[in-house]
Write a protein that holds these residues in place. Structure first.
Motif, short mmCIF file in Angstrom:
data_model
loop_
_atom_site.label_atom_id
_atom_site.label_comp_id
_atom_site.label_asym_id
_atom_site.label_seq_id
_atom_site.Cartn_x
_atom_site.Cartn_y
_atom_site.Cartn_z
N ASP A 1 28.73 22.79 27.20
CA ASP A 1 29.37 23.00 28.83
C ASP A 1 29.10 21.59 29.70
O ASP A 1 29.65 21.48 30.57
CB ASP A 1 28.89 24.15 29.22
N ARG A 2 27.89 21.20 29.41
CA ARG A 2 27.50 20.15 29.98
C ARG A 2 28.40 18.86 30.20
O ARG A 2 28.41 17.99 31.00
CB ARG A 2 26.09 19.67 29.89
N LEU A 3 29.08 18.69 28.95
CA LEU A 3 30.10 17.51 29.02
C LEU A 3 31.65 17.78 29.22
O LEU A 3 32.37 16.79 28.96
CB LEU A 3 30.01 17.22 27.28
N VAL A 4 31.75 19.11 29.61
CA VAL A 4 33.28 19.27 29.60
C VAL A 4 33.63 19.67 30.88
O VAL A 4 32.98 20.76 31.66
CB VAL A 4 33.63 20.40 28.73
N ARG A 5 34.79 19.49 31.75
CA ARG A 5 35.19 19.90 32.88
C ARG A 5 36.79 20.34 32.64
O ARG A 5 37.35 19.64 32.11
CB ARG A 5 35.42 18.95 34.15
N PHE A 6 37.12 21.55 33.16
CA PHE A 6 38.57 21.98 32.72
C PHE A 6 39.40 21.81 33.80
O PHE A 6 39.06 22.27 34.87
CB PHE A 6 38.47 23.39 32.46
N LEU A 7 40.80 21.53 33.50
CA LEU A 7 41.76 21.39 34.72
C LEU A 7 42.52 22.92 34.68
O LEU A 7 42.51 23.58 33.76
CB LEU A 7 42.80 20.09 34.54
N PRO A 8 43.09 23.13 35.95
CA PRO A 8 43.83 24.65 35.70
C PRO A 8 44.95 24.56 34.72
O PRO A 8 45.30 23.31 34.70
CB PRO A 8 44.19 24.44 37.32
N ASP A 9 45.55 25.53 34.62
CA ASP A 9 46.64 25.81 33.65
C ASP A 9 47.90 24.93 34.33
O ASP A 9 48.17 24.93 35.57
CB ASP A 9 47.16 27.20 33.91
N VAL A 10 48.56 24.17 33.35
CA VAL A 10 49.56 23.05 33.84
C VAL A 10 50.94 23.64 33.79
O VAL A 10 51.84 23.06 33.94
CB VAL A 10 49.51 21.97 33.13
N ASN A 11 51.05 24.96 33.19
CA ASN A 11 52.40 25.72 32.85
C ASN A 11 53.26 26.00 33.97
O ASN A 11 53.18 26.50 35.20
CB ASN A 11 52.14 27.10 32.16
N PRO A 12 54.31 25.11 34.05
CA PRO A 12 55.34 25.47 35.06
C PRO A 12 55.83 26.88 35.16
O PRO A 12 56.27 27.11 36.45
CB PRO A 12 56.55 24.48 34.62
N TYR A 13 55.97 27.36 34.30
CA TYR A 13 56.16 29.02 34.35
C TYR A 13 55.32 29.83 35.42
O TYR A 13 55.99 30.78 35.99
CB TYR A 13 56.01 29.80 32.90
#
Length: 447
Positions: free
Chosen positions: A167-179
């Motif tokens: 977890d120290r190495l990763v950052r997540f972007l929110p869901d990109v789904n246009p739906y």
């Protein structure tokens, strides 16, 4: 077969509370787009195995090429030697990739290709004297594999239970789904918001700490999520501006799934720093993956100033039999015009897919090329939420009874048939799906 399998064989993604009772297909053979079970039933292989069997089943020339290489030279250490199939395949893959990606490291599959890409970023930044520039940006719903680093950058919720991750190495972007965009928001505005997510995250973390952004052109295992028009190009521009490597995970989309050898440049107009691929490189006939590295990255981690070992590789890297299979697979795709076939048949496939959205239980029918997803409508009706979430499994069961396999994912089912599928077989596949949806509609109405 099944009783022995249940007793001794632990499968991927197994339910551990009932692992010796799990039901699954027992296939005995395949032919074209079809697989056959022990009872002799013929089923359309809707997912092409696991997004992989591009040229279809039963290709004798594949078996002949594999057998010939086994007899000539079944193995050679990639540390101390090379082979003609490995050298020829590296040259071929480099020629098919975007212009400035000319260095290929072969791996055992998609997960190890992703790990290799991420370790390449780490190695490069260490050699450049930037040991703090290691954070990886990934996306919710993205899937990148099951090895430690690949699993750490995977953004699917169900894949995160009961394991530890880096977890120290990763950052997540929110869901990109246009739906899932708010009602009334245009897709262009949604794209702006999703690009802003990345720009904001880079500012919050600090570009001096971010080494790479890893992204699937289409988030396939997340439900065939196609980011909005322009998203890939704009996120690549952001990465370039902040010296962040852009890794395009094409384990599913490469080798014809969208009608091109690689989708990054031909479909989405970007030239990444690194491309990962697997699956379709051999059409699943043998395991093989590849990490394709740009000249720009190689120049920054090679030369007299960087004369240290690059300590990454696998016993089965560049396995000569797997490379021979890949060369024959590519030859078949070229000779049979399968890329052109996919581009010609995709409109029919997508038209039939989109038509299924008229069902009251389908919220979204989306796809691209020979990729498709049906997402069930989860709404405020009287049908309990946990029942609505069984839609994927119910559709899978109804399709199987009619001779079609799909892949259920909670309230979704996905499919990506062999690239050899004919127009008549496309109609057969979607006729079954239409019929199966009608059956499940009736089940939901009675709930």
């Amino acid at each position: 077969m099944l009783d022995v399998d249940q007793k001794h064989h632990l499968h991927p993604w197994e339910h551990m509370g009932s692992w010796k009772e799990g039901e699954r297909y027992a296939f005995t053979r395949g032919d074209g787009i079809y697989v056959y079970d022990g009872a002799g039933r013929r089923l359309i292989d809707g997912p092409a195995g696991m997004w992989a069997v591009q040229i279809g089943y039963g290709r004798k020339e594949m078996a002949d090429a594999i057998a010939a290489q086994v007899m000539e030279l079944p193995y050679a250490s990639p540390w101390s030697s090379t082979t003609a199939p490995a050298a020829a395949l590296a040259e071929k893959v480099a020629a098919m990739a975007p212009e400035n990606l000319n260095t290929v490291m072969f791996t055992t599959g998609g997960s190890t290709a992703v790990d290799t890409a991420l370790r390449t970023m780490q190695f490069m930044n260490n050699r450049l004297g930037r040991p703090g520039k290691k954070i990886i940006i990934a996306r919710e719903k993205g899937y990148h594999g099951s090895t430690y680093l690949a699993a750490s950058v995977t953004g699917k919720e169900r894949d995160k239970s009961c394991f530890d991750f880096e977890d120290r190495l990763v950052r997540f972007l929110p869901d990109v789904n246009p739906y899932i965009r708010p009602e009334g928001m245009s897709e262009a505005a949604w794209c702006d918001a999703k690009v802003d997510d990345l720009e904001r995250l880079i500012a919050d973390v600090g570009p001096e700490y971010i080494g790479a952004f890893i992204a699937e052109p289409v988030l396939c295992s997340g439900g065939v999520i196609i980011p909005p028009e322009g998203y890939h190009r704009r996120t690549l521009e952001l990465c370039r501006r902040h010296d962040i490597l852009y890794i395009s995970d094409e384990v599913v989309t490469a080798f014809g799934r969208l009608g091109h050898w690689f989708a990054s440049e031909e479909v989405f107009g970007i030239e990444p720093d690194i491309i990962t691929c697997a699956k379709g490189i051999t059409s699943g006939y043998l395991p093989l993956g590849a990490c394709i590295i740009s000249d720009r990255v190689m120049e920054r981690m090679t030369g007299a100033d960087h004369d240290v070992l690059f300590p990454n590789g696998y016993t089965y890297s560049a396995h000569p039999v797997c490379c021979a299979a890949a060369l024959k697979n590519i030859e078949i795709i070229e000779r049979d015009g399968l890329l052109e076939h996919v581009r010609a048949i995709a409109p029919q496939f997508q038209e039939r897919l989109t038509a299924l959205e008229s069902s009251p239980i389908i919220g979204d029918a989306r796809g691209m090329g020979l990729l498709g997803c049906l997402e069930g409508l989860i709404d405020g009706r009287n049908t309990p939420l946990d029942v609505q979430r069984t839609l994927g499994a119910r559709l899978d069961e109804a399709c199987e009874a009619r001779g079609l396999i799909v892949r259920p994912l909670i309230n979704m089912c996905v499919f990506s048939p062999p690239l050899t599928i004919s127009p008549e077989q496309v109609d057969q596949m979607f006729d079954i799906l239409t019929d199966a949806i009608s059956e499940v509609e009736e089940e939901f109405a009675e709930t």
